[in-house]
Design an enzyme around this catalytic site. Structure first.
Site, PDB file in Angstrom:
ATOM      1  N   ASP A  73       0.843  -1.249  -0.006  1.00 15.37           N
ATOM      2  CA  ASP A  73       0.049  -0.087  -0.030  1.00 15.37           C
ATOM      3  C   ASP A  73       0.769   1.194  -0.001  1.00 15.37           C
ATOM      4  O   ASP A  73       2.011   1.218   0.135  1.00 15.37           O
ATOM      5  CB  ASP A  73      -1.099   0.042   1.052  1.00 15.37           C
ATOM      6  CG  ASP A  73      -0.568  -0.510   2.478  1.00 15.37           C
ATOM      7  OD1 ASP A  73       1.030  -0.471   2.693  1.00 15.37           O
ATOM      8  OD2 ASP A  73      -1.083  -0.954   3.557  1.00 15.37           O
ATOM      9  N   ASN A 142      -7.248  -2.336  14.275  1.00 13.89           N
ATOM     10  CA  ASN A 142      -8.836  -2.751  13.910  1.00 13.89           C
ATOM     11  C   ASN A 142      -9.083  -3.795  13.076  1.00 13.89           C
ATOM     12  O   ASN A 142     -10.111  -4.065  12.766  1.00 13.89           O
ATOM     13  CB  ASN A 142      -9.508  -1.204  13.525  1.00 13.89           C
ATOM     14  CG  ASN A 142      -8.619  -0.977  11.961  1.00 13.89           C
ATOM     15  OD1 ASN A 142      -7.782  -1.789  11.593  1.00 13.89           O
ATOM     16  ND2 ASN A 142      -9.297  -0.013  11.353  1.00 13.89           N
ATOM     17  N   HIS A 144      -7.154  -4.561  10.322  1.00 15.23           N
ATOM     18  CA  HIS A 144      -7.029  -4.441   8.807  1.00 15.23           C
ATOM     19  C   HIS A 144      -5.668  -5.207   8.284  1.00 15.23           C
ATOM     20  O   HIS A 144      -4.964  -5.132   9.167  1.00 15.23           O
ATOM     21  CB  HIS A 144      -6.878  -2.970   8.579  1.00 15.23           C
ATOM     22  CG  HIS A 144      -5.868  -2.069   8.941  1.00 15.23           C
ATOM     23  ND1 HIS A 144      -5.606  -0.670   8.850  1.00 15.23           N
ATOM     24  CD2 HIS A 144      -4.676  -2.526   9.036  1.00 15.23           C
ATOM     25  CE1 HIS A 144      -4.525  -0.289   9.444  1.00 15.23           C
ATOM     26  NE2 HIS A 144      -3.697  -1.524   9.367  1.00 15.23           N
ATOM     27  N   GLU A 149      -9.658  -1.606   5.346  1.00 24.88           N
ATOM     28  CA  GLU A 149     -10.531  -1.256   6.833  1.00 24.88           C
ATOM     29  C   GLU A 149     -11.630  -2.386   6.983  1.00 24.88           C
ATOM     30  O   GLU A 149     -12.046  -2.849   5.947  1.00 24.88           O
ATOM     31  CB  GLU A 149     -10.599   0.148   6.887  1.00 24.88           C
ATOM     32  CG  GLU A 149      -9.552   0.969   6.460  1.00 24.88           C
ATOM     33  CD  GLU A 149      -8.358   1.212   7.555  1.00 24.88           C
ATOM     34  OE1 GLU A 149      -8.396   0.219   8.572  1.00 24.88           O
ATOM     35  OE2 GLU A 149      -7.906   2.149   7.658  1.00 24.88           O
TER      36      GLU A 149
HETATM   37  C1  F6R Z   1       1.548  -1.471   6.171  1.00 16.49           C
HETATM   38  C2  F6R Z   1       0.391  -2.015   6.012  1.00 16.49           C
HETATM   39  C3  F6R Z   1      -0.525  -1.932   7.240  1.00 16.49           C
HETATM   40  C4  F6R Z   1       0.304  -2.189   8.783  1.00 16.49           C
HETATM   41  C5  F6R Z   1      -0.724  -2.282   9.956  1.00 16.49           C
HETATM   42  C6  F6R Z   1       0.289  -2.549  11.386  1.00 16.49           C
HETATM   43  O1  F6R Z   1       1.916  -1.864   4.883  1.00 16.49           O
HETATM   44  O2  F6R Z   1      -0.179  -2.782   5.354  1.00 16.49           O
HETATM   45  O3  F6R Z   1      -1.519  -2.888   7.638  1.00 16.49           O
HETATM   46  O4  F6R Z   1       0.762  -3.565   8.751  1.00 16.49           O
HETATM   47  O5  F6R Z   1      -0.963  -0.873  10.011  1.00 16.49           O
HETATM   48  O6  F6R Z   1       1.194  -1.297  11.375  1.00 16.49           O
HETATM   49  P1  F6R Z   1       2.307  -1.345  12.548  1.00 16.49           P
HETATM   50  O7  F6R Z   1       3.325  -2.584  12.160  1.00 16.49           O
HETATM   51  O8  F6R Z   1       3.063   0.089  12.304  1.00 16.49           O
HETATM   52  O9  F6R Z   1       1.658  -1.728  13.700  1.00 16.49           O
END
Ligand code: F6R
Length: 261
Positions: A73, A142, A144, A149
């Site tokens: 992403d 959450n 995701h 989301e």
């Molecule tokens: C990032 C992504 C997100 C993160 C998630 C956890 O490329 O796709 O889904 O993996 O938000 O983020 P952290 O590791 O910062 O807790």
């Protein structure tokens, strides 16, 4: 006897052991298939994994020269040289330190003026690479995965999304304030992710405990996007003790969790 594939859970005492195991999985993939197509994640969680990959490369024990990469992403709109863009993050955390050619790196263009065309081209590039061999995922508080989301349809492909208030709040730590976090992002869809031949998801820390609990003990539902991984044929979930804190013994048994002490 080999453990059956499907969704597998491994629980480690700390983030360090979790990172070691994640690196071993990625390195085994590249050793077995030097031209592997790797799906990569950003965020705090995979940083330790990337440091281990860099160290192994520097020790002459791994090469990524023939690999292709596709990141999950990118914020939208964001310039590639913005210091919080995922382009910037990936170069600083991994690509600048290993031997992967720039032309083999794919990251969604967060400054495109045609998001739909950008997303369609990304899907086509993944297809023409033969699909993703190993996809690395993190987990949102959450539930995701990538920026899919809660509420995202399971058949979604790469698309433009509106970030959840929860995600904006969680990621404000990188931007200094919530106001500075982009409100949108381009992300691989859930169907795109589910087509990866194998997946390794990493989650550490108590902030992920509710999402891990729901992922293993709740229903498969778009309300908890990561729950779709229950249906993946080859997905390994690596977590630390803090992220495992809300899992019941029954769930650990049901999923035949490997608990490393
Ligand atoms: C990032 C992504 C997100 C993160 C998630 C956890 O490329 O796709 O889904 O993996 O938000 O983020 P952290 O590791 O910062 O807790």
């Amino acid at each position: 006897m080999n453990q059956p594939l499907g969704l597998r859970l491994e629980i480690f005492p700390t983030e360090k052991e979790m990172g070691d195991r994640a690196a071993a999985i990625v390195l085994a993939c590249v050793a077995g298939k030097p031209d592997a197509v790797l799906g990569l994640a950003t965020g705090s969680t995979p940083v330790g994994l990337y440091q281990r990959l860099i160290r192994t490369f520097e020790n002459g024990k791994a090469s990524f020269r023939q690999c292709l990469t596709f990141n999950l992403d990118e914020y939208f709109p964001v310039a590639a040289d913005h210091d919080q863009s995922y382009h910037f993050f990936m170069h600083r955390q991994l690509f600048d330190h290993v031997d992967i050619p720039e032309s083999s790196i794919h990251i969604l263009n967060g400054s495109t003026n045609d998001p739909a065309a950008e997303c369609a081209a990304y899907e086509a590039a993944i297809q023409s690479a033969g699909g993703i061999d190993l996809q690395v995922l993190g987990l949102g508080q959450n539930g995701h995965i990538a920026f899919n989301e809660p509420g995202t349809p399971f058949d979604s492909r790469t698309h433009l999304v509106q970030l959840d208030a929860n995600t904006i709040q969680a990621n404000s730590r990188f931007f200094g304030s919530q106001a500075a976090v982009p409100r949108k992002a381009l992300t691989m869809g859930l169907a795109t992710i589910m087509e990866a031949h194998s997946i390794v998801l990493l989650a550490s820390g108590s902030a992920k405990a509710n999402a891990i609990h729901a992922m293993f003990e709740g229903e498969v539902t778009p309300d908890l996007p990561a729950s779709i991984l229950q249906r993946h044929p080859d997905c390994t979930v690596l977590i630390d003790r803090e992220a495992a804190a809300k899992l019941s013994d029954a769930a650990k048994e049901r999923w035949q969790a490997r608990v490393v002490s």
